[in-house]
Design a protein around this motif. Sequence first.
Motif, PDB file in Angstrom:
ATOM      1  N   THR A 205       0.852  -1.185   0.000  1.00 38.61           N
ATOM      2  CA  THR A 205       0.000   0.000   0.000  1.00 38.61           C
ATOM      3  C   THR A 205       0.886   1.232   0.000  1.00 38.61           C
ATOM      4  N   LEU A 206       0.626   2.140  -0.931  1.00 38.57           N
ATOM      5  CA  LEU A 206       1.376   3.387  -0.992  1.00 38.57           C
ATOM      6  C   LEU A 206       0.516   4.513  -0.440  1.00 38.57           C
ATOM      7  N   ALA A 207       1.101   5.340   0.384  1.00 38.40           N
ATOM      8  CA  ALA A 207       0.368   6.493   0.928  1.00 38.40           C
ATOM      9  C   ALA A 207       0.414   7.616  -0.106  1.00 38.40           C
ATOM     10  N   ALA A 208      -0.738   8.088  -0.466  1.00 40.72           N
ATOM     11  CA  ALA A 208      -0.809   9.168  -1.452  1.00 40.72           C
ATOM     12  C   ALA A 208      -1.073  10.491  -0.759  1.00 40.72           C
ATOM     13  N   GLU A 209      -0.492  11.549  -1.313  1.00 42.48           N
ATOM     14  CA  GLU A 209      -0.758  12.886  -0.787  1.00 42.48           C
ATOM     15  C   GLU A 209      -2.127  13.333  -1.283  1.00 42.48           C
ATOM     16  N   PRO A 210      -2.852  14.123  -0.470  1.00 43.42           N
ATOM     17  CA  PRO A 210      -4.131  14.632  -0.970  1.00 43.42           C
ATOM     18  C   PRO A 210      -3.921  15.544  -2.178  1.00 43.42           C
ATOM     19  N   ILE A 211      -4.817  15.480  -3.125  1.00 42.93           N
ATOM     20  CA  ILE A 211      -4.661  16.243  -4.360  1.00 42.93           C
ATOM     21  C   ILE A 211      -4.821  17.728  -4.111  1.00 42.93           C
ATOM     22  N   GLY A 212      -5.821  18.131  -3.320  1.00 44.34           N
ATOM     23  CA  GLY A 212      -6.057  19.557  -3.096  1.00 44.34           C
ATOM     24  C   GLY A 212      -6.626  20.214  -4.341  1.00 44.34           C
ATOM     25  N   ARG A 213      -6.382  21.496  -4.483  1.00 47.25           N
ATOM     26  CA  ARG A 213      -6.873  22.216  -5.659  1.00 47.25           C
ATOM     27  C   ARG A 213      -5.919  21.999  -6.834  1.00 47.25           C
ATOM     28  N   LEU A 214      -6.484  21.878  -7.999  1.00 43.72           N
ATOM     29  CA  LEU A 214      -5.675  21.665  -9.193  1.00 43.72           C
ATOM     30  C   LEU A 214      -5.531  22.970  -9.969  1.00 43.72           C
ATOM     31  N   PHE A 215      -4.344  23.550  -9.949  1.00 44.38           N
ATOM     32  CA  PHE A 215      -4.020  24.756 -10.700  1.00 44.38           C
ATOM     33  C   PHE A 215      -2.666  24.551 -11.336  1.00 44.38           C
ATOM     34  N   PHE A 216      -2.356  25.377 -12.293  1.00 43.05           N
ATOM     35  CA  PHE A 216      -1.104  25.222 -13.000  1.00 43.05           C
ATOM     36  C   PHE A 216       0.082  25.849 -12.274  1.00 43.05           C
TER      37      PHE A 216
ATOM     38  N   PRO B 195       1.633  28.327  -8.613  1.00 43.60           N
ATOM     39  CA  PRO B 195       1.361  28.885  -7.285  1.00 43.60           C
ATOM     40  C   PRO B 195       0.677  30.253  -7.375  1.00 43.60           C
ATOM     41  N   ALA B 196       0.981  31.030  -8.415  1.00 50.89           N
ATOM     42  CA  ALA B 196       0.357  32.350  -8.569  1.00 50.89           C
ATOM     43  C   ALA B 196      -1.156  32.208  -8.782  1.00 50.89           C
ATOM     44  N   GLU B 197      -1.578  31.193  -9.508  1.00 52.37           N
ATOM     45  CA  GLU B 197      -3.019  30.965  -9.704  1.00 52.37           C
ATOM     46  C   GLU B 197      -3.683  30.567  -8.381  1.00 52.37           C
ATOM     47  N   ARG B 198      -2.988  29.776  -7.569  1.00 51.40           N
ATOM     48  CA  ARG B 198      -3.547  29.404  -6.261  1.00 51.40           C
ATOM     49  C   ARG B 198      -3.728  30.627  -5.384  1.00 51.40           C
ATOM     50  N   VAL B 199      -2.748  31.529  -5.362  1.00 59.05           N
ATOM     51  CA  VAL B 199      -2.838  32.754  -4.556  1.00 59.05           C
ATOM     52  C   VAL B 199      -3.997  33.614  -5.042  1.00 59.05           C
ATOM     53  N   GLY B 200      -4.130  33.781  -6.355  1.00 57.88           N
ATOM     54  CA  GLY B 200      -5.223  34.576  -6.908  1.00 57.88           C
ATOM     55  C   GLY B 200      -6.580  34.007  -6.552  1.00 57.88           C
ATOM     56  N   SER B 201      -6.707  32.695  -6.577  1.00 55.75           N
ATOM     57  CA  SER B 201      -7.978  32.055  -6.229  1.00 55.75           C
ATOM     58  C   SER B 201      -8.309  32.251  -4.752  1.00 55.75           C
ATOM     59  N   ASN B 202      -7.311  32.107  -3.887  1.00 56.83           N
ATOM     60  CA  ASN B 202      -7.542  32.303  -2.458  1.00 56.83           C
ATOM     61  C   ASN B 202      -7.948  33.742  -2.152  1.00 56.83           C
TER      62      ASN B 202
END
Length: 94
Positions: free
Chosen positions: A5-16, A18-25
Amino acid sequence: MPAITLAAEPIGRLFFSPAERVGSNQQLVASPPPAAPPRLDGIITRSAGNPTLFLDGQATAAHPGQVRMGDATARVAARDGRWHRLRVGDPPPR
């Protein structure tokens, strides 16, 4: 055969980027508060024709399905599109 069993990281929000993530927040934080519903000052019904609502002192045409005369209420849309059931004479929400 043993299972691995491999532990997977949560996907979270999908953006291209970090700047897009900041703008969305920032958009989520800066969203305006919901609009307050109008004040229902009165209802006029007719034996023939549609009722009239007095919202914030202004006459507004209504549909018969919006009004319940038994409890003096009307279903009214706020400026932001949300619907409210208002009673004649109730103080506006704060």
